[in-house]
Design a protein around this motif. Structure first.
Motif, PDB file in Angstrom:
ATOM      1  N   THR A 131       0.634  -0.924  -0.069  1.00  0.00           N
ATOM      2  CA  THR A 131       0.449   0.443  -0.144  1.00  0.00           C
ATOM      3  C   THR A 131       0.848   0.983  -0.072  1.00  0.00           C
ATOM      4  O   THR A 131       2.068   1.430   0.398  1.00  0.00           O
ATOM      5  CB  THR A 131      -1.105   0.086   0.905  1.00  0.00           C
ATOM      6  N   ARG A 132      -0.069   2.326  -0.585  1.00  0.00           N
ATOM      7  CA  ARG A 132       1.000   3.709  -0.413  1.00  0.00           C
ATOM      8  C   ARG A 132       0.403   4.635   0.492  1.00  0.00           C
ATOM      9  O   ARG A 132      -0.721   4.940   0.527  1.00  0.00           O
ATOM     10  CB  ARG A 132       0.816   3.756  -2.221  1.00  0.00           C
ATOM     11  N   LEU A 133       1.117   4.751   0.780  1.00  0.00           N
ATOM     12  CA  LEU A 133       1.334   6.283   1.875  1.00  0.00           C
ATOM     13  C   LEU A 133       1.485   7.918   1.085  1.00  0.00           C
ATOM     14  O   LEU A 133       3.037   7.865   1.051  1.00  0.00           O
ATOM     15  CB  LEU A 133       2.094   6.313   3.611  1.00  0.00           C
ATOM     16  N   ILE A 134       0.497   8.499   1.223  1.00  0.00           N
ATOM     17  CA  ILE A 134       0.738   9.369  -0.022  1.00  0.00           C
ATOM     18  C   ILE A 134       0.392  10.309   1.319  1.00  0.00           C
ATOM     19  O   ILE A 134      -0.303  10.650   1.977  1.00  0.00           O
ATOM     20  CB  ILE A 134       0.077   9.677  -0.692  1.00  0.00           C
ATOM     21  N   SER A 135       1.420  11.885   1.449  1.00  0.00           N
ATOM     22  CA  SER A 135       1.138  12.996   1.955  1.00  0.00           C
ATOM     23  C   SER A 135       0.853  13.832   0.826  1.00  0.00           C
ATOM     24  O   SER A 135       1.200  14.197  -0.145  1.00  0.00           O
ATOM     25  CB  SER A 135       2.406  13.675   2.691  1.00  0.00           C
ATOM     26  N   SER A 136       0.318  14.708   1.434  1.00  0.00           N
ATOM     27  CA  SER A 136      -0.927  15.974   0.733  1.00  0.00           C
ATOM     28  C   SER A 136      -0.478  17.899   1.063  1.00  0.00           C
ATOM     29  O   SER A 136      -0.446  17.477   2.262  1.00  0.00           O
ATOM     30  CB  SER A 136      -2.577  16.209   0.151  1.00  0.00           C
ATOM     31  N   GLU A 137       0.020  18.491   0.619  1.00  0.00           N
ATOM     32  CA  GLU A 137       0.283  19.677   1.068  1.00  0.00           C
ATOM     33  C   GLU A 137      -1.051  20.519   1.561  1.00  0.00           C
ATOM     34  O   GLU A 137      -0.900  21.327   1.542  1.00  0.00           O
ATOM     35  CB  GLU A 137       1.279  20.569   0.344  1.00  0.00           C
ATOM     36  N   THR A 138      -2.067  20.595   0.597  1.00  0.00           N
ATOM     37  CA  THR A 138      -3.198  20.749   1.065  1.00  0.00           C
ATOM     38  C   THR A 138      -3.682  20.815   2.221  1.00  0.00           C
ATOM     39  O   THR A 138      -4.387  22.285   2.981  1.00  0.00           O
ATOM     40  CB  THR A 138      -4.519  20.091   0.072  1.00  0.00           C
ATOM     41  N   GLU A 139      -3.660  20.270   3.866  1.00  0.00           N
ATOM     42  CA  GLU A 139      -4.430  20.448   4.754  1.00  0.00           C
ATOM     43  C   GLU A 139      -3.306  20.820   5.943  1.00  0.00           C
ATOM     44  O   GLU A 139      -3.220  21.623   6.066  1.00  0.00           O
ATOM     45  CB  GLU A 139      -5.207  18.883   5.012  1.00  0.00           C
ATOM     46  N   VAL A 142      -1.613  12.993   5.210  1.00  0.00           N
ATOM     47  CA  VAL A 142      -1.314  11.375   5.691  1.00  0.00           C
ATOM     48  C   VAL A 142      -1.790  10.517   5.362  1.00  0.00           C
ATOM     49  O   VAL A 142      -2.768  10.236   6.120  1.00  0.00           O
ATOM     50  CB  VAL A 142       0.406  10.834   6.121  1.00  0.00           C
ATOM     51  N   ARG A 143      -2.707   9.701   3.858  1.00  0.00           N
ATOM     52  CA  ARG A 143      -3.674   8.618   3.212  1.00  0.00           C
ATOM     53  C   ARG A 143      -2.871   7.489   3.247  1.00  0.00           C
ATOM     54  O   ARG A 143      -1.520   7.899   1.615  1.00  0.00           O
ATOM     55  CB  ARG A 143      -4.323   9.086   2.718  1.00  0.00           C
ATOM     56  N   ARG A 144      -3.350   6.613   3.818  1.00  0.00           N
ATOM     57  CA  ARG A 144      -2.441   5.106   3.337  1.00  0.00           C
ATOM     58  C   ARG A 144      -3.978   4.913   1.950  1.00  0.00           C
ATOM     59  O   ARG A 144      -5.202   4.947   1.844  1.00  0.00           O
ATOM     60  CB  ARG A 144      -3.030   4.039   3.807  1.00  0.00           C
ATOM     61  N   TYR A 145      -3.335   4.335   0.492  1.00  0.00           N
ATOM     62  CA  TYR A 145      -4.255   3.888  -0.508  1.00  0.00           C
ATOM     63  C   TYR A 145      -3.461   2.693  -0.756  1.00  0.00           C
ATOM     64  O   TYR A 145      -2.430   2.515  -0.414  1.00  0.00           O
ATOM     65  CB  TYR A 145      -3.632   5.174  -1.540  1.00  0.00           C
ATOM     66  N   SER A 146      -4.362   1.966  -1.681  1.00  0.00           N
ATOM     67  CA  SER A 146      -4.333   1.093  -2.397  1.00  0.00           C
ATOM     68  C   SER A 146      -3.351   1.433  -3.568  1.00  0.00           C
ATOM     69  O   SER A 146      -3.220   2.267  -3.926  1.00  0.00           O
ATOM     70  CB  SER A 146      -5.676  -0.176  -2.552  1.00  0.00           C
ATOM     71  N   ALA A 147      -3.137  -0.072  -4.583  1.00  0.00           N
ATOM     72  CA  ALA A 147      -2.366   0.451  -5.116  1.00  0.00           C
ATOM     73  C   ALA A 147      -3.171   0.906  -6.325  1.00  0.00           C
ATOM     74  O   ALA A 147      -2.762   1.444  -7.954  1.00  0.00           O
ATOM     75  CB  ALA A 147      -1.482  -0.453  -5.655  1.00  0.00           C
ATOM     76  N   ASP A 148      -4.143   0.391  -6.342  1.00  0.00           N
ATOM     77  CA  ASP A 148      -5.217   0.305  -7.611  1.00  0.00           C
ATOM     78  C   ASP A 148      -6.228   2.568  -6.556  1.00  0.00           C
ATOM     79  O   ASP A 148      -6.875   2.964  -7.484  1.00  0.00           O
ATOM     80  CB  ASP A 148      -6.729  -0.207  -7.481  1.00  0.00           C
TER      81      ASP A 148
END
Length: 356
Positions: A131-139, A142-148
């Motif tokens: 799974t992918r841990l991805i940060s966003s600068e918007t807020e 940090v969210r966890r995403y599936s490969a899709d």
């Protein structure tokens, strides 16, 4: 990602990543090489950037290409996937899978928040389950995403690190770097710049501790100081011993980019969670750091730049990943974010880094 006057787990497949060669256009089925794309230490008279770092090659092959309807650029982070391929995150809310040897895109996945809105996706770590841990600068977030691209989890963020007026951070200067350390037990995110009330150039590194069910809870926070308040932190990557590789980056109009690589050690640094303002007070131990190289000191290897640069090799370097370790050196791959700008280049750089 702002232009300012400014480990992943190693698998057997990573060996291919040390043979960086250029892919042709992203829509092509064969690889096309150019003189610049194949520049290596073997053809350079001197590959040394410093006593600790050498540059082994670069590739512009993906610059201004498209794949699957996505522009291949705006790249802000890299990670090694479970199968040895590369994951490359674009800050405009999509994620590529790249062939580790040729860099050719194999897959593209769009990303969104819980409401279907785009992210300012900046940091990336691939967890042990893929799974992918991805940060966003918007807020920031940090969210966890599936490969899709499905959202699986969202991590808590300290209120002080939220963008004003909810917190004390400045928009577009929040979570840029993201990395897993301590064998995956700890996740670390680096703020790009100081929050209000902290001395300029003092950047907070936030960590989370893995809990049952592969969730993460808030843990220690540390303070890191850039060489110059005009420099920010676009990326961090963990080494197996708990130390970090840290990029510092800035931009001066008419002059170009500054990009420096540091070895940093958070071990022994003060936990700053309870310190409201970091103003250089005594008793606060910063993350220790050592300069490994200024990228401007690297040989240009025949690179060209579309705008003034101290070294034509330079661009807006923003992503970094450790792809292997052999003979006392780490193989490190960097990528620049071209901001979908005609004056900038999507460029990959292969470095060999020795740390002590």
């Amino acid at each position: 990602m702002r232009l300012r006057t400014v480990l992943a787990t190693v698998t057997a497949g990573l060996a291919a990543a040390t043979c960086l060669s250029a892919a042709g256009p992203a829509t092509a089925t064969t690889t096309t090489l150019t003189t610049a794309d194949t520049a290596t230490a073997d053809t350079a008279t001197n590959s040394a950037c410093s006593p600790s770092v050498s540059i082994d090659g670069f590739s512009d092959a993906l610059d201004k290409t498209t794949f699957g309807g996505y522009f291949v650029g705006n790249l802000s982070a890299l990670a090694v996937d479970k199968d040895g391929s590369l994951a490359a995150l674009a800050d405009r809310s999509y994620l590529f899978d790249l062939d580790a040897r040729t860099l050719a895109p194999k897959k593209a996945v769009g990303l969104a928040d819980e409401n279907g809105a785009a992210l300012d996706s900046e940091g990336l770590a691939v967890d042990r389950d893929g799974t992918r841990l991805i940060s966003s600068e918007t807020e920031p977030s940090v969210r966890r995403y599936s490969a899709d691209g499905r959202i699986l989890d969202r991590l808590p963020v300290p209120s002080s690190l939220l963008v004003s007026p909810a917190g004390r951070a400045t928009s577009n200067q929040t979570f840029e770097g993201l990395t897993l350390l301590n064998g995956g037990r700890t996740l670390l995110a680096a703020m790009e710049d100081a929050i209000s009330g902290d001395t300029p150039g003092t950047v907070r590194f936030q960590t989370w501790r893995r809990t049952e069910g592969d969730h993460f809870e808030l843990s220690a926070q540390y303070a890191y100081r850039t060489d110059d308040p005009a420099l920010g932190v676009p990326e961090v990557q963990a080494l197996p011993d708990g130390r970090l590789l840290v990029l510092e980056r800035g931009f001066t109009s008419g002059v170009g980019n500054t990009v420096r690589l540091f070895l940093a050690d958070p071990r022994g640094a003060t936990d700053t969670r309870g310190i409201e303002n970091l103003t250089g007070q005594t008793g606060v131990r910063l993350i220790r750091k050592t300069l490994l190289t200024d990228i401007a000191a690297c040989p240009s290897l025949g690179a060209t730049a579309r705008q003034p640069q101290p070294n034509p090799l330079l661009d807006n370097i923003e992503g970094m990943v450790v792809t292997g370790h052999a003979k006392g050196r780490y193989q490190v791959l960097l990528v620049s974010d071209d901001n979908q700008n005609a004056a900038q280049t999507t460029r990959f750089y292969r470095l060999s880094v020795r740390v002590r």
